[in-house]
Structures are given as structure tokens and as C-alpha cells.
Write a protein that holds these residues in place. Sequence first.
Motif, PDB file in Angstrom:
ATOM      1  N   THR A 163       0.834  -1.201   0.000  1.00  0.00           N
ATOM      2  CA  THR A 163       0.000   0.000   0.000  1.00  0.00           C
ATOM      3  C   THR A 163       0.867   1.248   0.000  1.00  0.00           C
ATOM      4  OG1 THR A 163      -0.139   0.154   2.416  1.00  0.00           O
ATOM      5  CG2 THR A 163      -1.784  -1.227   1.291  1.00  0.00           C
ATOM      6  N   LEU A 164       0.327   2.300  -0.533  1.00  0.00           N
ATOM      7  CA  LEU A 164       1.017   3.585  -0.529  1.00  0.00           C
ATOM      8  C   LEU A 164       1.263   4.051   0.903  1.00  0.00           C
ATOM      9  CD1 LEU A 164       2.068   6.086  -2.056  1.00  0.00           C
ATOM     10  CD2 LEU A 164      -0.269   6.971  -2.019  1.00  0.00           C
ATOM     11  N   GLN A 165       0.307   3.771   1.794  1.00  0.00           N
ATOM     12  CA  GLN A 165       0.428   4.167   3.194  1.00  0.00           C
ATOM     13  C   GLN A 165       1.654   3.539   3.849  1.00  0.00           C
ATOM     14  OE1 GLN A 165      -1.962   6.177   5.121  1.00  0.00           O
ATOM     15  NE2 GLN A 165      -0.207   6.178   6.505  1.00  0.00           N
ATOM     16  N   SER A 166       1.845   2.229   3.655  1.00  0.00           N
ATOM     17  CA  SER A 166       2.980   1.550   4.274  1.00  0.00           C
ATOM     18  C   SER A 166       4.301   2.056   3.703  1.00  0.00           C
ATOM     19  CB  SER A 166       2.861   0.039   4.082  1.00  0.00           C
ATOM     20  OG  SER A 166       2.951  -0.308   2.707  1.00  0.00           O
ATOM     21  N   TYR A 167       4.326   2.346   2.418  1.00  0.00           N
ATOM     22  CA  TYR A 167       5.539   2.858   1.780  1.00  0.00           C
ATOM     23  C   TYR A 167       5.925   4.217   2.367  1.00  0.00           C
ATOM     24  CZ  TYR A 167       8.627   4.534  -1.965  1.00  0.00           C
ATOM     25  OH  TYR A 167       9.689   5.045  -2.664  1.00  0.00           O
ATOM     26  N   ILE A 168       4.970   5.131   2.435  1.00  0.00           N
ATOM     27  CA  ILE A 168       5.245   6.475   2.952  1.00  0.00           C
ATOM     28  C   ILE A 168       5.625   6.418   4.425  1.00  0.00           C
ATOM     29  CG2 ILE A 168       4.247   8.747   3.413  1.00  0.00           C
ATOM     30  CD1 ILE A 168       4.815   8.290   0.490  1.00  0.00           C
ATOM     31  N   ASP A 169       4.904   5.618   5.222  1.00  0.00           N
ATOM     32  CA  ASP A 169       5.212   5.513   6.648  1.00  0.00           C
ATOM     33  C   ASP A 169       6.618   4.979   6.871  1.00  0.00           C
ATOM     34  OD1 ASP A 169       2.734   6.484   7.303  1.00  0.00           O
ATOM     35  OD2 ASP A 169       1.838   4.533   7.742  1.00  0.00           O
ATOM     36  N   THR A 170       7.014   3.981   6.079  1.00  0.00           N
ATOM     37  CA  THR A 170       8.351   3.419   6.223  1.00  0.00           C
ATOM     38  C   THR A 170       9.423   4.436   5.853  1.00  0.00           C
ATOM     39  OG1 THR A 170       7.504   1.216   5.677  1.00  0.00           O
ATOM     40  CG2 THR A 170       9.874   1.529   5.543  1.00  0.00           C
ATOM     41  N   LEU A 171       9.207   5.164   4.761  1.00  0.00           N
ATOM     42  CA  LEU A 171      10.172   6.177   4.321  1.00  0.00           C
ATOM     43  C   LEU A 171      10.336   7.277   5.366  1.00  0.00           C
ATOM     44  CD1 LEU A 171      12.019   7.554   2.282  1.00  0.00           C
ATOM     45  CD2 LEU A 171       9.980   8.504   1.179  1.00  0.00           C
ATOM     46  N   LEU A 172       9.227   7.813   5.857  1.00  0.00           N
ATOM     47  CA  LEU A 172       9.299   8.902   6.831  1.00  0.00           C
ATOM     48  C   LEU A 172       9.874   8.419   8.159  1.00  0.00           C
ATOM     49  CD1 LEU A 172       5.890  10.714   6.171  1.00  0.00           C
ATOM     50  CD2 LEU A 172       8.164  11.337   5.335  1.00  0.00           C
ATOM     51  N   GLY A 173       9.465   7.222   8.593  1.00  0.00           N
ATOM     52  CA  GLY A 173       9.963   6.691   9.858  1.00  0.00           C
ATOM     53  C   GLY A 173      11.455   6.425   9.823  1.00  0.00           C
ATOM     54  N   MET A 174      11.941   5.800   8.753  1.00  0.00           N
ATOM     55  CA  MET A 174      13.361   5.513   8.643  1.00  0.00           C
ATOM     56  C   MET A 174      14.175   6.788   8.476  1.00  0.00           C
ATOM     57  SD  MET A 174      13.440   2.024   6.334  1.00  0.00           S
ATOM     58  CE  MET A 174      15.235   1.982   6.412  1.00  0.00           C
ATOM     59  N   SER A 175      13.634   7.784   7.791  1.00  0.00           N
ATOM     60  CA  SER A 175      14.329   9.063   7.639  1.00  0.00           C
ATOM     61  C   SER A 175      14.513   9.734   8.998  1.00  0.00           C
ATOM     62  CB  SER A 175      13.548   9.985   6.700  1.00  0.00           C
ATOM     63  OG  SER A 175      13.471   9.449   5.402  1.00  0.00           O
ATOM     64  N   LEU A 176      13.471   9.694   9.818  1.00  0.00           N
ATOM     65  CA  LEU A 176      13.563  10.280  11.154  1.00  0.00           C
ATOM     66  C   LEU A 176      14.587   9.546  12.002  1.00  0.00           C
ATOM     67  CD1 LEU A 176      12.540  12.247  13.301  1.00  0.00           C
ATOM     68  CD2 LEU A 176      10.719  10.618  13.832  1.00  0.00           C
ATOM     69  N   VAL A 177      14.564   8.217  11.973  1.00  0.00           N
ATOM     70  CA  VAL A 177      15.498   7.427  12.778  1.00  0.00           C
ATOM     71  C   VAL A 177      16.938   7.683  12.350  1.00  0.00           C
ATOM     72  CG1 VAL A 177      16.263   5.084  13.315  1.00  0.00           C
ATOM     73  CG2 VAL A 177      13.833   5.631  13.331  1.00  0.00           C
ATOM     74  N   MET A 178      17.197   7.667  11.046  1.00  0.00           N
ATOM     75  CA  MET A 178      18.559   7.899  10.573  1.00  0.00           C
ATOM     76  C   MET A 178      19.016   9.316  10.871  1.00  0.00           C
ATOM     77  SD  MET A 178      19.982   5.206   9.398  1.00  0.00           S
ATOM     78  CE  MET A 178      21.361   5.920   8.478  1.00  0.00           C
ATOM     79  N   GLY A 179      18.109  10.277  10.781  1.00  0.00           N
ATOM     80  CA  GLY A 179      18.468  11.643  11.134  1.00  0.00           C
ATOM     81  C   GLY A 179      18.882  11.758  12.582  1.00  0.00           C
ATOM     82  N   VAL A 180      18.171  11.066  13.468  1.00  0.00           N
ATOM     83  CA  VAL A 180      18.506  11.084  14.898  1.00  0.00           C
ATOM     84  C   VAL A 180      19.812  10.347  15.152  1.00  0.00           C
ATOM     85  CG1 VAL A 180      17.773  10.289  17.177  1.00  0.00           C
ATOM     86  CG2 VAL A 180      16.102  11.315  15.620  1.00  0.00           C
ATOM     87  N   VAL A 181      20.014   9.205  14.499  1.00  0.00           N
ATOM     88  CA  VAL A 181      21.240   8.426  14.679  1.00  0.00           C
ATOM     89  C   VAL A 181      22.467   9.247  14.287  1.00  0.00           C
ATOM     90  CG1 VAL A 181      22.548   6.467  13.783  1.00  0.00           C
ATOM     91  CG2 VAL A 181      20.173   6.156  14.474  1.00  0.00           C
TER      92      VAL A 181
END
Length: 249
Positions: A163-181
Motif C-alpha cells: 500500500t502507498l500508506q505503508s511505503y510512505i510511513d516506512t520512508l518517513l519513519g526511517m528518515s527520522l530514525v537515521m536523522g537522529v542516529v
Amino acid sequence: MPTANTTPSLTFWDHLDVLRSTLIRIAVVVVVCAVVSFIMKDELFGVVLAPRSSDFVTYRLLGVSTFSLHLMNTGLTEQFMIHIRTAMYAGLLTASPYILYELFRFVSPGLYRHERRYAVWLVGAAYIMFVVGTLVNYFMVFPLTVRFLGTYQVSPEVSNMLTLQSYIDTLLGMSLVMGVVFELPVVCALMGRMGLINSEIMSRYRRHAIVAILIVAAIITPTTDVFTLFIVALPIYLLYEVSILIVRH
């Protein structure tokens, strides 16, 4: 002896008025950037959806075989709401330099000169590292993750319907995590300046740090692909080594 910036004395309510004006200006700029992002739908989602196809630059450089993930929508209003949410995130990211400028301008009158210099360095470094972490995720971590998980099948008889929802959620979530790391060097520099850690301690516990890095990398990329795990763990380990050098100096 250092003195704070000389500004007219303001009451508590005066400070609230200044803060309110600052927040209003920030909100206006964010909304304008979000509206522009919303209008530029094709360009916005051209960037967001690029990693789902083997035409993406990372796949071409790695020589990945041809593939394309088909995304589907399952809700009547889902695509429109995702469009709004993605535009808001894009607007917030685009306006972030202005947001930092306004917030710094609000707090700087109460800082000493040396504190302002240190605050500029700290905030600037934190912002740059967050952006670098987001870019590393977009060009390296997320493409490899979405390619592995999106094409993984337990059986040829079971097809993936993403789903488009799962794709966008994964992209935004991983971007936030990597930014914090990627804030690791900044946090270590701050802790070193406060005397909480030093380079000798970090060097002594390097093996423990490597184990922790591998665990974090496994959490960020929940795949069984050793190559992807290495791609994620390597920059985090390099950040740890850079942090040791920063704390040492």
C-alpha cells in the motif's frame, strides 16, 4: 567578564508577545512551503516514489536487476490525506533553516557572546547531521530495504500487494530514525564538553559500541540481508570513530 546581549528589559508578557510573533512567522512560512509542495505534486512524489523502481540512481550504481514495485491504495480518502501529510513534511523540511533562525533570534538576546557562538555551532552541526542522515537513508538505506522487503516472497504463489500508506510511513519513519542516529557526533561532543565522557572511555568500550551499532542497524533495517545490514552499520560505526576524535580534541 562576559556580559549578555544588551537589549531593553522586557516583562514576562512582552516575551510572550515576542514568542507569539515568532511562532506566527514560523507557521506562515511552513504553511507557504507546504502549499507550494502540495501544488508541485508531480515533482514531490516523483522524488518520494523514486526508490520503488530500478531506475533509481542507487540501484543503477549497484547494478541491481530490473524491478518495479506496484503500490496500491485501499482507502477512499487515503491518497488525498497522504498528499497533504507528505506536503506538510516537505514544507517543514524546506522551512527548517528559517525555523532555526527565528528560534535562535528569539533566545539569543539572553545568551552571553561565547554562549551564542557555541549555540550557533551546536545547532548548525545538529541540523547538518540530521540532513545528512536523512539523505543517507533516502539514497542508501531505504532503497535497499524497500527493494528487499518489497520483492521478498515466502512462495511464488503469494504476491506482494504493497500500500502507498505503508511505503510512505516506512520512508518517513526511517528518515527520522537515521536523522537522529546521525546526531551521535554532536551528542558526544556535548557530553564531552560537560565532562561526562572522554575519548579513552569511548575507545575502551569500542567493542561494546560495535555490538550496539549492529543491534541499532538491525532495528533500522529489519531484513536478513547481511549486505544491507553492513551498509547501515558502516556509517554509524564511522560516526562513532569520528565522535572519538571530536571528544579527544
